[in-house]
Design a protein around this motif. Structure first.
Motif, short mmCIF file in Angstrom:
data_model
loop_
_atom_site.label_atom_id
_atom_site.label_comp_id
_atom_site.label_asym_id
_atom_site.label_seq_id
_atom_site.Cartn_x
_atom_site.Cartn_y
_atom_site.Cartn_z
N SER A 77 1.29 -1.87 -0.12
CA SER A 77 0.44 -0.15 -0.31
C SER A 77 1.05 1.44 -0.08
O SER A 77 0.56 2.44 -0.20
N CYS A 78 2.21 0.95 0.20
CA CYS A 78 2.96 2.72 0.15
C CYS A 78 3.69 2.74 -1.13
O CYS A 78 4.32 4.01 -1.59
N GLN A 79 3.35 1.83 -2.30
CA GLN A 79 4.12 1.53 -3.44
C GLN A 79 2.87 2.08 -4.56
O GLN A 79 3.28 1.96 -5.40
N VAL A 80 1.72 1.95 -4.09
CA VAL A 80 -0.01 2.76 -4.94
C VAL A 80 -0.44 3.89 -4.52
O VAL A 80 -0.08 3.82 -3.72
N ARG A 81 -0.82 4.08 -6.13
CA ARG A 81 -1.45 5.43 -5.63
C ARG A 81 -2.83 5.27 -6.33
O ARG A 81 -2.83 3.46 -7.86
N VAL A 82 -3.93 5.38 -4.85
CA VAL A 82 -5.26 4.89 -5.83
C VAL A 82 -5.70 5.91 -7.15
O VAL A 82 -5.50 7.30 -6.78
N HIS A 83 -5.73 5.07 -8.69
CA HIS A 83 -6.96 5.76 -9.53
C HIS A 83 -7.67 5.48 -9.94
O HIS A 83 -8.82 6.37 -10.92
N GLU A 84 -8.57 4.75 -9.75
CA GLU A 84 -10.17 4.03 -9.46
C GLU A 84 -10.52 3.38 -8.03
O GLU A 84 -9.70 3.16 -7.59
N ASP A 85 -12.06 3.12 -8.26
CA ASP A 85 -12.00 2.12 -7.18
C ASP A 85 -11.49 0.66 -7.00
O ASP A 85 -11.03 0.14 -7.71
N VAL A 86 -10.95 0.48 -5.83
CA VAL A 86 -10.40 -1.11 -5.89
C VAL A 86 -11.27 -1.05 -4.37
O VAL A 86 -11.68 -0.18 -3.82
N SER A 87 -11.42 -2.51 -3.95
CA SER A 87 -11.91 -3.01 -2.93
C SER A 87 -10.59 -4.01 -2.32
O SER A 87 -10.10 -4.60 -3.08
N ILE A 88 -10.41 -4.16 -0.67
CA ILE A 88 -9.12 -4.51 0.03
C ILE A 88 -9.13 -5.18 0.75
O ILE A 88 -10.76 -4.78 1.30
#
Length: 107
Positions: A77-88
């Motif tokens: 999670s420290c290496q990704v950026r949110v650009h669309e809806d996501v479920s985690i």
């Protein structure tokens, strides 16, 4: 603005392009991140249930290989950026491990 659905929690609306770990922390989600967002420890790993967090970058790929993480649905999670809806699904939390969260990751 994209929505993050953390399993078992209310959806979080987040500014597009924000680091996932910061979006979670800013909303009070119990997320572990021991190395401060430097792609070294993998404690901030999450399982992506739906959505896309983009291409795995060099730093994330290196630590995933070093730690034996082969499942493509596991992302740092420290290496990704949110650009669309996501479920985690959270994998490690402060509460489940008893560890301190670690220093706040950089923007």
């Amino acid at each position: 603005m994209p929505l993050i659905q953390v399993e078992g929690k209310q959806p979080i609306e987040v500014e597009e392009g924000k680091k996932l770990v910061l979006a979670l922390e800013d909303e009070g989600v119990d997320v572990l991140h021991r190395c401060g967002g430097n792609a070294r420890c993998t404690t901030c790993a999450v399982e992506v249930l739906t959505g896309d967090l983009g291409v795995i970058g060099e730093a994330e790929a290196t630590v995933r290989q070093n730690k034996g993480i082969e499942d493509p649905s596991i992302r740092l999670s420290c290496q990704v950026r949110v650009h669309e809806d996501v479920s985690i699904r959270l994998i490690k939390t402060v509460g489940s491990t008893g560890l301190d969260a670690g220093p706040r990751p950089q923007e």
